[in-house]
Write a protein that holds these residues in place. Structure first.
Motif, mmCIF file in Angstrom:
data_model
loop_
_atom_site.group_PDB
_atom_site.id
_atom_site.type_symbol
_atom_site.label_atom_id
_atom_site.label_comp_id
_atom_site.label_asym_id
_atom_site.label_seq_id
_atom_site.Cartn_x
_atom_site.Cartn_y
_atom_site.Cartn_z
ATOM 1 N N ASP A 44 23.915 3.610 28.694
ATOM 2 C CA ASP A 44 22.920 3.495 29.760
ATOM 3 C C ASP A 44 23.489 3.896 31.113
ATOM 4 O OD1 ASP A 44 20.976 2.622 28.023
ATOM 5 O OD2 ASP A 44 21.163 0.497 28.559
ATOM 6 N N ALA A 45 24.718 3.486 31.393
ATOM 7 C CA ALA A 45 25.300 3.695 32.724
ATOM 8 C C ALA A 45 25.857 5.106 32.914
ATOM 9 C CB ALA A 45 26.401 2.676 32.978
ATOM 10 N N GLU A 46 26.518 5.626 31.886
ATOM 11 C CA GLU A 46 27.247 6.880 32.076
ATOM 12 C C GLU A 46 26.774 8.012 31.176
ATOM 13 O OE1 GLU A 46 31.445 6.054 31.819
ATOM 14 O OE2 GLU A 46 31.189 4.143 32.867
ATOM 15 N N GLY A 47 25.807 7.743 30.339
ATOM 16 C CA GLY A 47 25.289 8.782 29.458
ATOM 17 C C GLY A 47 25.848 8.676 28.053
ATOM 18 N N PRO A 48 25.211 9.369 27.127
ATOM 19 C CA PRO A 48 25.589 9.267 25.711
ATOM 20 C C PRO A 48 27.038 9.648 25.407
ATOM 21 C CG PRO A 48 23.481 10.393 25.955
ATOM 22 C CD PRO A 48 24.035 10.206 27.329
ATOM 23 N N ARG A 49 27.554 10.677 26.025
ATOM 24 C CA ARG A 49 28.924 11.125 25.722
ATOM 25 C C ARG A 49 29.959 10.049 26.066
ATOM 26 N NH1 ARG A 49 28.596 14.994 22.383
ATOM 27 N NH2 ARG A 49 27.342 16.762 22.994
ATOM 28 N N ALA A 50 29.695 9.276 27.111
ATOM 29 C CA ALA A 50 30.636 8.229 27.527
ATOM 30 C C ALA A 50 30.712 7.097 26.507
ATOM 31 C CB ALA A 50 30.226 7.674 28.891
ATOM 32 N N ALA A 51 29.683 6.985 25.683
ATOM 33 C CA ALA A 51 29.616 5.876 24.733
ATOM 34 C C ALA A 51 30.189 6.212 23.358
ATOM 35 C CB ALA A 51 28.170 5.420 24.583
ATOM 36 N N VAL A 52 30.519 7.456 23.114
ATOM 37 C CA VAL A 52 30.973 7.875 21.778
ATOM 38 C C VAL A 52 32.166 7.050 21.308
ATOM 39 C CG1 VAL A 52 32.009 9.773 20.457
ATOM 40 C CG2 VAL A 52 29.994 10.189 21.888
ATOM 41 N N SER A 53 33.195 6.938 22.141
ATOM 42 C CA SER A 53 34.388 6.206 21.698
ATOM 43 C C SER A 53 34.083 4.719 21.503
ATOM 44 C CB SER A 53 35.548 6.399 22.677
ATOM 45 O OG SER A 53 35.215 5.879 23.943
ATOM 46 N N ALA A 54 33.158 4.179 22.290
ATOM 47 C CA ALA A 54 32.787 2.769 22.117
ATOM 48 C C ALA A 54 32.057 2.568 20.790
ATOM 49 C CB ALA A 54 31.923 2.301 23.286
#
Length: 166
Positions: A135-145
């Motif tokens: 939500d905060a940084e976009g889909p690519r930022a969440a991949v590793s999470a």
């Protein structure tokens, strides 16, 4: 056992009076404590009074306030719980949820990260981290999470779905 033996040595009439007195005292004690048990908030507030250094009691206050949608009060109670016991993963996690309700996502993310650090493999916290990062940084930022979530629980349905979507 000793009191039972002593009561058995009394004449029957005296035993009845002793038992009646004991029932009266016990009834008064129960009545005095009944207000502590009327709901979770009352119970845990009393527990905090009795044992102010109990992280579990402060956490219970936080949960009761959380259920009442008193987000600020819940955050304060969770803060006290993690102040007493810094590795209290559930308190960090619920603090994050209350912060989301207060529209404070950056603080919520930090709370979820502390929850995940306190309890490795805490999939609820890992999923919340991934969703907040997305939500905060976009889909690519969440991949590793999402990958960390799926490493902890390979069959996590929402995590698998969201990572596939990205």
């Amino acid at each position: 056992l000793g009191l039972g033996w002593a009561a058995g040595q009394l004449p029957r009439r005296a035993t009845v009076w002793v038992m009646a007195a004991w029932i009266l005292v016990a009834g008064l004690l129960v009545r005095a404590r009944t207000s502590d048990w009327c709901d979770d908030l009352s119970l845990f507030l009393r527990a905090v009074e009795v044992c102010p250094q109990s992280a579990r009691s402060h956490y219970g206050v936080g949960r009761a306030l959380h259920e009442r949608k008193d987000w600020d009060g819940a955050v304060a109670a969770y803060d006290q719980a993690v102040h007493i016991y810094p590795r209290y993963a559930d308190a960090h996690f619920n603090r994050g949820a209350a912060l989301i309700s207060l529209d404070r996502p950056a603080e919520a993310l930090a709370a979820y990260q502390r929850a995940a650090a306190s309890r490795p493999g805490f999939t609820k916290a890992l999923f919340a981290i991934a969703a907040l990062l997305e939500d905060a940084e976009g889909p690519r930022a969440a991949v590793s999470a999402y990958q960390a979530l799926l490493a902890a629980e390979p069959g996590h349905l929402e995590g698998s779905r969201d990572l596939s979507r990205i």
